[in-house]
Design an enzyme around this catalytic site. Structure first.
Site, short mmCIF file in Angstrom:
data_model
loop_
_atom_site.label_atom_id
_atom_site.label_comp_id
_atom_site.label_asym_id
_atom_site.label_seq_id
_atom_site.Cartn_x
_atom_site.Cartn_y
_atom_site.Cartn_z
N ARG A 1 0.82 -1.22 0.00
CA ARG A 1 0.00 0.00 0.00
C ARG A 1 0.86 1.28 0.00
NH1 ARG A 1 -2.40 1.08 4.33
NH2 ARG A 1 -2.73 -1.04 5.09
N TYR B 1 -17.32 14.81 -16.27
CA TYR B 1 -17.74 13.42 -16.28
C TYR B 1 -18.86 13.22 -15.24
CZ TYR B 1 -17.62 8.45 -15.25
OH TYR B 1 -17.96 7.16 -15.02
N ASP C 1 -8.88 17.64 -15.90
CA ASP C 1 -9.08 16.25 -16.30
C ASP C 1 -8.69 16.15 -17.77
OD1 ASP C 1 -10.15 13.80 -17.22
OD2 ASP C 1 -11.63 13.78 -15.60
N LYS D 1 -9.30 4.66 -19.75
CA LYS D 1 -9.66 5.05 -21.11
C LYS D 1 -8.44 4.94 -22.04
CE LYS D 1 -13.44 5.90 -18.82
NZ LYS D 1 -13.82 7.21 -18.32
C1 LIG Z 1 -14.31 7.71 -17.00
C2 LIG Z 1 -13.93 9.06 -16.57
C3 LIG Z 1 -13.63 9.34 -15.23
C4 LIG Z 1 -13.75 8.29 -14.14
O1 LIG Z 1 -12.78 7.31 -14.31
P1 LIG Z 1 -12.96 5.77 -13.80
O2 LIG Z 1 -11.67 5.15 -14.20
O3 LIG Z 1 -14.17 5.23 -14.49
O4 LIG Z 1 -13.15 5.84 -12.33
C5 LIG Z 1 -13.21 10.62 -14.90
N1 LIG Z 1 -13.12 11.59 -15.85
C6 LIG Z 1 -13.43 11.35 -17.14
C7 LIG Z 1 -13.31 12.46 -18.12
C8 LIG Z 1 -13.86 10.10 -17.54
O5 LIG Z 1 -14.18 9.89 -18.82
#
Ligand SMILES: *Cc1c(COP(=O)(O)O)cnc(C)c1O
Length: 409
Positions: free
Chosen positions: A83, A137, A202, A227
């Site tokens: 951790r 998101y 983001d 992603k």
């Molecule tokens: C999918 C997504 C998230 C969240 O990510 P997870 O890996 O699903 O927890 C945050 N920001 C954006 C722009 C996303 O597309």
């Protein structure tokens, strides 16, 4: 630098990450986080699945734990416990930091775990107020709106950021291009408006291939690594790229709250990064072509495609968007994005369902909006599939609408 690399470094004179000459993004994508391997006689990075690490020197271990508790710096010497850090995950963190142009990066079990850790870092300093720009998101919006971690949010537009700041504002949060409308912001101007409050951008949609927010003044760069960074729809992960000071606090929160990334996921992400520039450029070229065709199509009311490019397209149809989803065949009707195959979804039903309908519509997420993540298939095959789905949707609604209004914003 992770402790395994540091150790290898000590054993092998001539390797010093700080002395690596600046390299182009495509080169970093393949080599960052792996620079020590050849001198160790390795080619593929080792996967270290250890949860604990033996040490006969408990005084030394106590000192390393004290140091971690003070600064959150990666422990010197052998790792202590899974951790606190993992050498395989650390390779991915090193590589992502180099791609984003930051001092450090800290990986988590998901994008939402990464965002949660950022909010907890600020809340632990008494800075619970967040200023944010919609759209975000869906689940990020929800986390802030519901105040699940004790934060309080003020939603504003970019021009209102400065006025929305309070003495207890700990964070300004934006997405550009934003999920799901692909709305873009001038990150440099936004960073300026934030003053000394950290800006979190983001960068999931753009990836460091198209945009490096840290160069424009964002202190924190967030990714849902689920992603594009992973890129094959088989890893769930999140990461924050930032300066070493903030990274230390994030590691301390990760240690205390446990949202760690599994080493196998770290390995897959490092492998994913090596093809990131090629994947993003190829998918972007296909997406730009499809966006142009959609914009010229009378069955389509509106197309949003970012100025900076990318593999995401948002569009509104005159017909029933649910029929488009029901009508695709080659394209996968699924939430998420950034995989090698093309995905399409209806944000008002899925990715942004959890956002209050009025807030969602106010942020430009119309009930007719579809969001498509373009993959690496042949453009003609994708168009044939889209064309058939659009025809089905059109047939389900009487009459033809006007030609598409515009591409972009
Ligand atoms: C999918 C997504 C998230 C969240 O990510 P997870 O890996 O699903 O927890 C945050 N920001 C954006 C722009 C996303 O597309």
């Amino acid at each position: 630098m992770d402790s395994a690399i540091r150790e290898a470094n000590d054993r092998m004179p001539g390797y010093d990450e700080a002395r690596i000459a600046p390299r182009a993004l495509a080169t970093e994508a393949v080599h960052a986080g792996r620079d020590d391997l050849a001198r160790q006689g390795l080619h593929a990075p080792p996967i270290d699945l250890s949860t604990t690490y033996p040490s006969y020197d408990s005084r030394g271990e106590a000192a390393r734990i004290d140091a971690f508790a003070t600064t959150g710096a990666e422990p010197d010497g052998p790792p202590v416990y899974g951790r606190l850090g993992n050498p395989t995950v650390a390779r991915f963190e090193t590589a992502l930091a180099r791609l984003e142009g930051t001092e450090a990066a800290v990986a988590f079990a998901s994008g939402m775990a990464a965002l949660s850790a950022v909010l907890l870092v600020r809340a632990s300093m008494g800075l619970r107020h967040v200023v944010a720009v919609r759209p975000l998101y869906g689940c990020s919006d929800h986390l802030l709106t519901a105040g699940l971690l004790g934060s309080e949010v003020t939603w504003t537009d970019p021009a209102g950021i400065e006025e929305a700041l309070r003495p207890d504002t700990g964070l300004v949060m934006v997405e550009s291009p934003a999920n799901p409308t692909l709305a873009e912001l001038d990150l440099r101007a936004v960073a300026h408006a934030c003053g000394s409050v950290p800006l979190l951008a983001d960068n999931t949609f753009a990836t460091p291939v198209l945009q490096r927010p840290a160069e424009q003044g964002a202190r924190l760069v967030l990714h849902s690594a689920t992603k594009y960074l992973g890129g094959h729809g088989d890893v769930m992960a999140g990461v924050v790229a930032c300066d070493e000071e903030f990274a230390g606090r994030l590691r301390q929160v990760r240690f205390a709250t446990g949202g760690v990334l599994h080493p196998l996921a770290g390995y897959l992400l490092l492998r994913g990064l090596s093809t990131l520039p090629v994947r993003v450029r190829a998918a972007s070229a296909t997406a730009a072509e499809l966006a142009g065709r959609l914009a010229a199509d009378p069955r389509v009311a509106r197309v949003h495609y970012p100025r900076i490019g990318g593999a995401m397209i948002a569009f509104e149809v005159h017909g029933d968007p649910h029929e488009v989803i029901a009508g695709v065949d080659l394209i996968t009707p699924a939430v998420s994005l950034g995989s090698v195959d093309t995905l399409i979804q209806h944000p008002a039903s899925i990715s942004h369902r959890i956002v209050d309908a009025d807030d969602r519509r106010g942020a430009g997420v119309s009930d007719r909006l579809l969001r498509m993540s373009v993959g690496l298939e042949d453009v003609e095959d994708l168009w044939a599939d889209l064309d058939a789905a659009l025809e089905r949707a059109q047939g389900a609604t009487a009459g033809r609408g006007a030609p598409a209004a515009a591409v972009g914003h």
